[in-house]
Design a protein around this motif. Structure first.
Motif, PDB file in Angstrom:
ATOM      1  N   ALA A 321       0.812  -1.216   0.000  1.00 25.61           N
ATOM      2  CA  ALA A 321       0.000   0.000   0.000  1.00 25.61           C
ATOM      3  C   ALA A 321       0.845   1.265   0.000  1.00 25.61           C
ATOM      4  O   ALA A 321       0.550   2.221  -0.721  1.00 25.61           O
ATOM      5  N   GLU A 322       1.913   1.287   0.800  1.00 22.97           N
ATOM      6  CA  GLU A 322       2.742   2.491   0.861  1.00 22.97           C
ATOM      7  C   GLU A 322       3.406   2.772  -0.483  1.00 22.97           C
ATOM      8  O   GLU A 322       3.519   3.916  -0.910  1.00 22.97           O
ATOM      9  N   ILE A 323       3.846   1.704  -1.155  1.00 25.72           N
ATOM     10  CA  ILE A 323       4.442   1.888  -2.474  1.00 25.72           C
ATOM     11  C   ILE A 323       3.381   2.340  -3.466  1.00 25.72           C
ATOM     12  O   ILE A 323       3.613   3.219  -4.298  1.00 25.72           O
ATOM     13  N   GLY A 324       2.192   1.747  -3.370  1.00 23.98           N
ATOM     14  CA  GLY A 324       1.123   2.147  -4.260  1.00 23.98           C
ATOM     15  C   GLY A 324       0.719   3.599  -4.085  1.00 23.98           C
ATOM     16  O   GLY A 324       0.319   4.266  -5.039  1.00 23.98           O
ATOM     17  N   GLU A 325       0.812   4.108  -2.866  1.00 33.51           N
ATOM     18  CA  GLU A 325       0.513   5.512  -2.599  1.00 33.51           C
ATOM     19  C   GLU A 325       1.721   6.398  -2.840  1.00 33.51           C
ATOM     20  O   GLU A 325       1.658   7.608  -2.634  1.00 33.51           O
TER      21      GLU A 325
END
Length: 502
Positions: A321-325
């Motif tokens: 999720a952090e990479i996606g954001e």
């Protein structure tokens, strides 16, 4: 086949078992996107997805004789739960054929509603073929998950609710697309009453059968589909759903798994509900559409269409999720192997929060550091890489490198000088018993496995990194092995992340 879907939707029977779900504002996302985003909360249905609508509308119209014989359906889970609950309400037998890769939570939920579950095949298509065979053998009525006018009309009641709940300006509705039943019903209704509202379909990049079909002007069948968003893992759209999509859908948006994970996190922060990957697809698509079109001050609706999340999958979602954001950067930095260089490197990182740190001695001259950092966006990452390079350190951004994100970060360990003729491949194995043995049995006994990494991500396919020693004379045979194995695979032999850390 009638084109009057407006009448079909207005007369659809869904509310014996379904509920009218709210259209909730998403203030946090709206502020970030610079647009008003509303969430149509189909995760609040009794079966935690929209599928109950179409299933019940279809089954409520069956004759008494058909109900006595029973119904059958093929489904990865959400349609199955809709059919099971509808059968319980109508007092008829239900048989559900599910792929063996279906998350356990969905299998258990279907069985708990009194349906008989039959596991068959690795995909919806294989399960569907088995369901057709059982229907012919036992006289069951097939309840198709999407390619049926009554099912499409049942899903279209979502659009009726959206337009009733929001009478003001509305620019676009974002809809997850698998076989196309949901978008067909939504689009058919909206385009009759509010033709100015854009209907935007959203698919994963590795399960984009509708997008390819619309681009080609005919139904396209994919050889393989990604299974992370299992609720939309369909190789070919339906005939009727494709016909309606060609007529009414304005555009398609494709998103990757990182973006889907980020959308799951976004909705959790808004609602404290964890959507399944397919359920968050529309939100991911809305975010991508806003960025691509540079849209501002628009009113957008995203249909949150399901929340049957397998708990084991949360670990993978949280990591991605952090990479996606774009809030986490993954960097590889080479530092001199001398006193004070490690301290200097940490000073250059500054007060950023470190999410991961792996250090490996390389040789007496230099060391490689694998580091994850929380950042505000890609611009900050580019600036950090420039500052590291200006200080004389070799730095590479691996934030979009799948090998680095899925494997290297868990197995930093250096090279083995004994390995010769090694090729490095990344595979997706079906997450089922026997998948690994199929791989090993197909491999020549003369090829040595020099590296192997597997980590359970809670998804429907396993992510495997394998190093194999293949002499140059066997390269042709190895290519044949890959073709015949028929697992999705990527050659990572030249990947710089592997060169630095493996």
């Amino acid at each position: 086949m009638t084109d009057d879907y407006l009448e079909r939707i207005l007369t659809a029977r869904v509310y014996d078992v379904a509920v009218e779900t709210p259209l909730d504002p998403a203030p946090l996302l709206s502020r970030r996107l610079g647009n008003t985003l509303l969430l149509k909360r189909e995760d609040l249905q009794p079966v935690f997805s929209f599928k109950i609508r179409g299933a019940y509308n279809k089954m409520s119209r069956l004759s008494r004789a058909q109900l006595r014989r029973g119904v059958i359906a093929a489904s990865a889970g959400n349609h199955a739960q809709g059919v099971a609950l509808s059968a319980w309400h109508l007092g008829c037998k239900a048989v559900i054929v599910m792929p063996v890769t279906t998350p356990r939570i969905k299998v258990d939920a279907v069985a708990a509603r009194g349906a008989k579950v039959v596991l068959s095949g690795d995909s919806y298509d294989e399960a569907g073929a088995h369901a057709l065979a059982l229907a012919a053998k036992h006289g069951y009525t097939l309840v198709h998950p999407y390619d049926d006018p009554d099912v499409i009309a049942g899903q279209g009641t979502i659009a009726r609710e959206i337009l009733q709940q929001h009478g003001g300006p509305l620019d676009a509705i974002f809809v997850a697309v698998g076989g196309g039943g949901l978008i067909a019903g939504v689009a058919a209704y909206v385009k009759r009453l509010r033709p100015e509202v854009r209907i935007v379909g959203v698919e994963p990049v590795d399960a984009d059968s509708m997008a390819r079909s619309l681009a080609a002007g005919q139904r396209v069948r994919l050889a393989q589909v990604g299974l992370f968003a299992d609720g939309v893992a369909v190789r070919q759209p339906g005939e009727e759903t494709f016909r309606l999509a060609r007529r009414h859908v304005d555009e398609m948006v494709l998103v990757d798994n990182d973006a889907i994970c980020a959308a799951i996190k976004d909705v959790f922060e808004e609602t404290r509900v964890v959507l399944e990957p397919a359920g968050a697809l529309a939100v991911a698509g809305a975010k991508a559409w806003v960025e691509t079109h540079r849209a501002r001050n628009r009113t957008l609706v995203a249909i949150a269409c399901g929340a049957n999340m397998n708990f084991d999958r949360l670990r993978f979602v949280a990591e991605q999720a952090e990479i996606g954001e774009r809030r986490e950067a993954v960097l590889a930095v080479t530092i001199p192997e001398r006193p004070g260089s490690f301290r200097r490197f940490c000073q250059l990182i500054g007060r950023r929060n470190v999410t991961e740190f792996n250090y490996r001695f390389h040789d007496p001259a230099e060391a490689h550091v694998f580091v994850g950092l929380q950042v505000e966006g890609r611009a900050e990452v580019r600036a950090l890489v420039r500052s590291l390079r200006a200080a004389g350190l070799e730095a590479r951004d691996f934030s979009d490198n799948e090998l680095a994100k899925l494997h290297v970060r868990h197995m930093v360990g250096g090279r083995s000088p004994e390995v010769e003729h090694e090729v490095l491949y990344r595979f997706q194995f079906p997450e089922r018993p026997g998948a690994l043995m199929q791989f090993l049995d197909a491999m020549s006994p003369g090829w040595n496995i020099s590296l192997f990494h597997y980590r359970n991500h809670g998804a429907d396919h396993g992510r495997v990194l394998a190093g194999v020693q293949v002499p140059p004379r066997d390269r042709g045979a190895f290519k044949r092995f890959l073709r015949e194995l028929n697992y999705p695979h990527w050659d990572e032999t030249g990947n710089p992340a592997a060169h630095l850390f493996l």
